[in-house]
Write a protein that holds these residues in place. Structure first.
Motif, short mmCIF file in Angstrom:
data_model
loop_
_atom_site.label_atom_id
_atom_site.label_comp_id
_atom_site.label_asym_id
_atom_site.label_seq_id
_atom_site.Cartn_x
_atom_site.Cartn_y
_atom_site.Cartn_z
N SER A 12 3.58 -42.83 17.18
CA SER A 12 2.86 -42.32 17.57
C SER A 12 4.51 -41.74 18.52
O SER A 12 3.80 -40.25 19.19
N ASN A 13 5.16 -42.73 18.41
CA ASN A 13 6.48 -42.07 19.33
C ASN A 13 7.61 -40.69 18.20
O ASN A 13 7.28 -39.59 18.59
N ASP A 14 7.05 -40.84 17.59
CA ASP A 14 7.93 -39.97 16.20
C ASP A 14 7.34 -38.52 16.26
O ASP A 14 7.48 -37.26 16.24
N VAL A 15 6.09 -38.95 16.84
CA VAL A 15 5.10 -37.68 16.63
C VAL A 15 4.67 -36.79 18.15
O VAL A 15 5.97 -36.03 18.59
N LEU A 16 5.40 -37.86 19.45
CA LEU A 16 5.26 -37.05 20.84
C LEU A 16 6.96 -37.11 20.76
O LEU A 16 6.95 -35.53 21.08
N PHE A 17 7.88 -37.39 20.41
CA PHE A 17 9.18 -36.50 20.16
C PHE A 17 9.13 -35.51 19.50
O PHE A 17 10.28 -34.36 19.44
N GLN A 18 8.96 -35.80 18.00
CA GLN A 18 8.56 -33.69 18.01
C GLN A 18 8.11 -32.96 18.55
O GLN A 18 8.89 -31.73 18.36
N LEU A 19 7.39 -32.84 19.30
CA LEU A 19 6.41 -32.17 20.05
C LEU A 19 7.23 -31.98 20.82
O LEU A 19 7.36 -30.70 21.51
N GLU A 20 7.86 -32.95 21.56
CA GLU A 20 8.99 -32.48 22.69
C GLU A 20 9.89 -31.53 22.58
O GLU A 20 10.06 -31.37 22.82
N ALA A 21 10.22 -32.12 21.10
CA ALA A 21 11.08 -30.78 20.65
C ALA A 21 11.24 -29.60 20.60
O ALA A 21 11.49 -28.45 20.68
N MET A 22 9.87 -29.20 20.17
CA MET A 22 8.89 -28.33 19.73
C MET A 22 9.00 -27.07 20.92
O MET A 22 9.32 -26.22 21.39
N HIS A 23 8.42 -27.90 22.23
CA HIS A 23 8.05 -27.49 23.16
C HIS A 23 9.03 -27.27 24.41
O HIS A 23 8.33 -26.68 25.52
N SER A 24 9.77 -28.39 23.92
CA SER A 24 11.34 -27.95 25.06
C SER A 24 11.85 -26.89 25.29
O SER A 24 12.30 -25.90 24.43
N THR A 25 11.70 -26.67 26.75
CA THR A 25 12.49 -24.95 27.48
C THR A 25 13.99 -25.57 27.62
O THR A 25 14.76 -24.75 28.29
N ASP A 26 14.44 -27.04 28.30
CA ASP A 26 15.31 -27.45 28.40
C ASP A 26 16.78 -27.02 27.29
O ASP A 26 16.83 -27.20 26.21
N ALA A 27 17.63 -26.22 27.64
CA ALA A 27 18.69 -25.58 27.65
C ALA A 27 19.68 -27.00 27.23
O ALA A 27 19.71 -27.50 27.86
N LEU A 28 20.39 -26.46 25.20
CA LEU A 28 21.42 -28.07 25.53
C LEU A 28 22.66 -27.23 26.04
O LEU A 28 23.74 -26.35 26.00
N ASN A 29 23.11 -27.87 27.67
CA ASN A 29 23.36 -28.36 28.26
C ASN A 29 25.36 -28.51 27.60
O ASN A 29 26.42 -28.50 28.50
N TYR A 30 24.92 -29.77 27.26
CA TYR A 30 26.13 -30.04 27.07
C TYR A 30 27.35 -30.08 25.73
O TYR A 30 25.93 -30.51 24.53
N ARG A 31 27.93 -29.69 25.47
CA ARG A 31 28.65 -29.94 23.85
C ARG A 31 29.65 -31.38 23.79
O ARG A 31 29.63 -31.41 24.86
N ILE A 32 29.35 -31.52 22.79
CA ILE A 32 29.81 -32.92 22.36
C ILE A 32 31.30 -32.45 21.55
O ILE A 32 31.39 -32.44 20.80
N ILE A 33 32.23 -32.92 22.13
CA ILE A 33 33.16 -32.98 21.98
C ILE A 33 33.91 -34.57 20.63
O ILE A 33 33.78 -35.44 21.55
#
Length: 123
Positions: A12-33
């Motif tokens: 159920s956590n896998d499904v939750l994380f997939q749904l959150e990723a699909m519907h997330s409106t949060d920008a990817l604010n930090y670049r990983i260097i």
């Protein structure tokens, strides 16, 4: 103990994380260097030292209120240090003539990363 896996083998956590990723409106604010061992040896690749001098000397101190950089220890010689830079910090870093190795991006730094320079992220 109940098994909460779906017929496809997902929890159920896998499904939750997939749904959150699909519907997330949060920008990817930090670049990983990723910084290699040789980069880390050069003190000018430490944002707290070189970026603060650059911002002050270029009379852009207003940027100090927007720059946010977190740091975390890496696990390989190619990634000795990981820096999490917001857009303002990344722009300044590039403006300093740095050629960062970007290995990804995410909404905010991990909780294990420490503030290295600038202001903390906010929601």
């Amino acid at each position: 103990m109940d098994d909460t896996r779906s017929p496809a083998g997902e929890t159920s956590n896998d499904v939750l994380f997939q749904l959150e990723a699909m519907h997330s409106t949060d920008a990817l604010n930090y670049r990983i260097i990723a910084q290699s061992e040789s980069e880390v040896r050069d003190i000018q690749n430490a944002p707290a030292i070189s970026m603060s001098s650059f911002i002050t000397e270029s009379d852009q101190t207003k940027l100090l209120r927007t720059v946010s950089i977190y740091s975390q220890r890496g696990e390989t010689s190619d990634q000795v240090r990981l820096l999490y830079m917001n857009d303002a910090a990344f722009s300044v870093w590039k403006g300093m003539g740095k050629e960062p190795t970007v290995i990804g991006s995410q909404h905010r730094p991990p909780s294990t990363a420490l503030l290295a320079f600038g202001i903390p992220f906010s929601e």
